[in-house]
Motif scaffolding. Structure first.
Motif, mmCIF file in Angstrom:
data_model
loop_
_atom_site.group_PDB
_atom_site.id
_atom_site.type_symbol
_atom_site.label_atom_id
_atom_site.label_comp_id
_atom_site.label_asym_id
_atom_site.label_seq_id
_atom_site.Cartn_x
_atom_site.Cartn_y
_atom_site.Cartn_z
ATOM 1 N N ALA A 32 -19.402 -12.035 21.775
ATOM 2 C CA ALA A 32 -19.902 -12.474 23.070
ATOM 3 C C ALA A 32 -19.506 -11.455 24.125
ATOM 4 O O ALA A 32 -18.563 -10.671 23.934
ATOM 5 N N ALA A 33 -20.211 -11.482 25.259
ATOM 6 C CA ALA A 33 -19.956 -10.517 26.337
ATOM 7 C C ALA A 33 -18.862 -11.021 27.262
ATOM 8 O O ALA A 33 -19.077 -11.220 28.458
ATOM 9 N N ILE A 34 -17.669 -11.240 26.696
ATOM 10 C CA ILE A 34 -16.553 -11.757 27.487
ATOM 11 C C ILE A 34 -15.368 -10.796 27.514
ATOM 12 O O ILE A 34 -14.282 -11.158 27.971
ATOM 13 N N GLY A 35 -15.580 -9.578 27.033
ATOM 14 C CA GLY A 35 -14.496 -8.599 27.053
ATOM 15 C C GLY A 35 -14.017 -8.341 28.472
ATOM 16 O O GLY A 35 -14.813 -8.185 29.390
ATOM 17 N N GLY A 36 -12.713 -8.316 28.662
ATOM 18 C CA GLY A 36 -12.152 -8.056 29.982
ATOM 19 C C GLY A 36 -11.955 -9.287 30.830
ATOM 20 O O GLY A 36 -11.394 -9.202 31.919
ATOM 21 N N VAL A 37 -12.418 -10.453 30.370
ATOM 22 C CA VAL A 37 -12.204 -11.705 31.098
ATOM 23 C C VAL A 37 -11.227 -12.548 30.293
ATOM 24 O O VAL A 37 -11.585 -13.205 29.328
ATOM 25 N N GLU A 38 -9.986 -12.478 30.677
ATOM 26 C CA GLU A 38 -8.945 -13.167 29.932
ATOM 27 C C GLU A 38 -8.796 -14.594 30.435
ATOM 28 O O GLU A 38 -8.123 -14.862 31.421
#
Length: 305
Positions: A108-114
């Motif tokens: 999913a495009a959630i890289g960088g959102v911790e």
């Protein structure tokens, strides 16, 4: 059946558009691409000011419409943040967002959102995201999952519909940029917009975009009404959205010419960051197969019939 957003939701969407522009507009996605770990800090404060996480799209009709308007505004600016996925969070899990993933190789495009993420497959299997691999292009990262239950069928419709509203915002902007481009560029002593062939192409793109908009409103109403066929309607919307995106971006790139593929143009950024929405969790062919399997012999209802 009401196939239009309320005045409050429309105004909220306009306020969001202005807020994203004031925060940096098109520069936000470029800054986030250079430093993916900063995307939360770039966009998070703006969304907090807008009260985005106070919306309740799962149980409040007004909140659902406002969430859709917010997603559309986020797509317009290719906002480098998974707004739709945050808004689609389930009510019975202690998480901050929900992503629909493929059963094999979930990503999913959630890289960088911790933040605390949940994931659900189209079979309704829910998991918590325990970690992810390296962040790739457009912030897509492979996910590490720990299954929690198999009760996610009720989460799917909204989790599929809201990202389509983000994609709709991207198509809005792509058509708008292309109209501006062909109005300014001249060929043989007249603007490109005066050529009949150009007008036909742009009409094809606008028909796809406007048709998707109507279906997005219907699927949103279906998901909010908890109709039995809400998931089928959501899949039908996703199929229509992917078909529309294919036509719109093809036409817009053709009318921009070679410059449309250069990072100097906003269209290039929109096109690139639309790809995760168009490919995850399923591409067009796989979405068609899933829709055919679920619709079965009963077919579609409502606007899709």
């Amino acid at each position: 059946m009401n196939l239009d957003l309320g005045d409050d939701a429309k105004e909220y969407g306009r306020q969001a558009l202005r807020a994203f522009e004031a925060a940096g507009g098109d520069q936000l996605v470029q800054q986030a691409e250079a430093k993916p770990d900063t995307r939360d800090g770039l966009v998070g404060p703006v969304l907090n000011e807008l009260g985005a996480w106070e919306l309740d799209p799962r149980t409040d009709a007004d909140g659902l419409e406002a969430a859709a308007a917010l997603c559309r505004s986020a797509g317009y600016w290719a906002l480098p943040y998974p707004v739709a996925e945050r808004l689609a969070k389930p009510t019975d899990l202690d998480t901050d967002g929900l992503v629909v993933v493929a059963a094999n190789h979930p990503s999913a495009a959630i890289g960088g959102v911790e933040t605390r993420w949940a994931a659900v497959t189209l079979a309704g299997i829910r998991s918590t995201v325990t970690g992810h691999g390296d962040t790739g292009p457009a912030f897509v990262a492979p996910l590490e999952l720990a299954e929690t239950d198999r009760n996610g069928a009720g989460d799917l419709a909204l989790a599929l519909v809201l990202p389509c509203w983000t994609l709709l915002g991207m198509l809005d902007r792509a058509v708008e940029l292309t109209i501006a481009h062909i109005s300014l560029r001249k060929q043989f002593g007249q603007s490109l917009s005066a050529f009949q062939g150009v007008q036909f192409q742009l009409t094809d793109a606008e028909v796809e975009r406007s048709g998707m908009e109507i279906l997005a409103k219907y699927a949103l109403w279906s998901a909010g009404s908890n109709k039995p066929e809400a998931l089928v309607d959501a899949l039908a919307l996703r199929m229509a959205a992917l078909e529309a995106a294919e036509v719109v971006f093809r036409v817009c790139h053709q009318l921009h010419g070679a410059v449309g593929f250069c990072d100097e143009t906003t269209l290039s950024w929109l096109s690139r960051y639309s790809l995760p929405l168009r490919r995850l969790p399923l591409g067009l062919s796989a979405t068609r197969d899933e829709l055919s399997r679920r619709a079965g012999r009963s077919g579609l209802t409502g606007l899709y019939a």
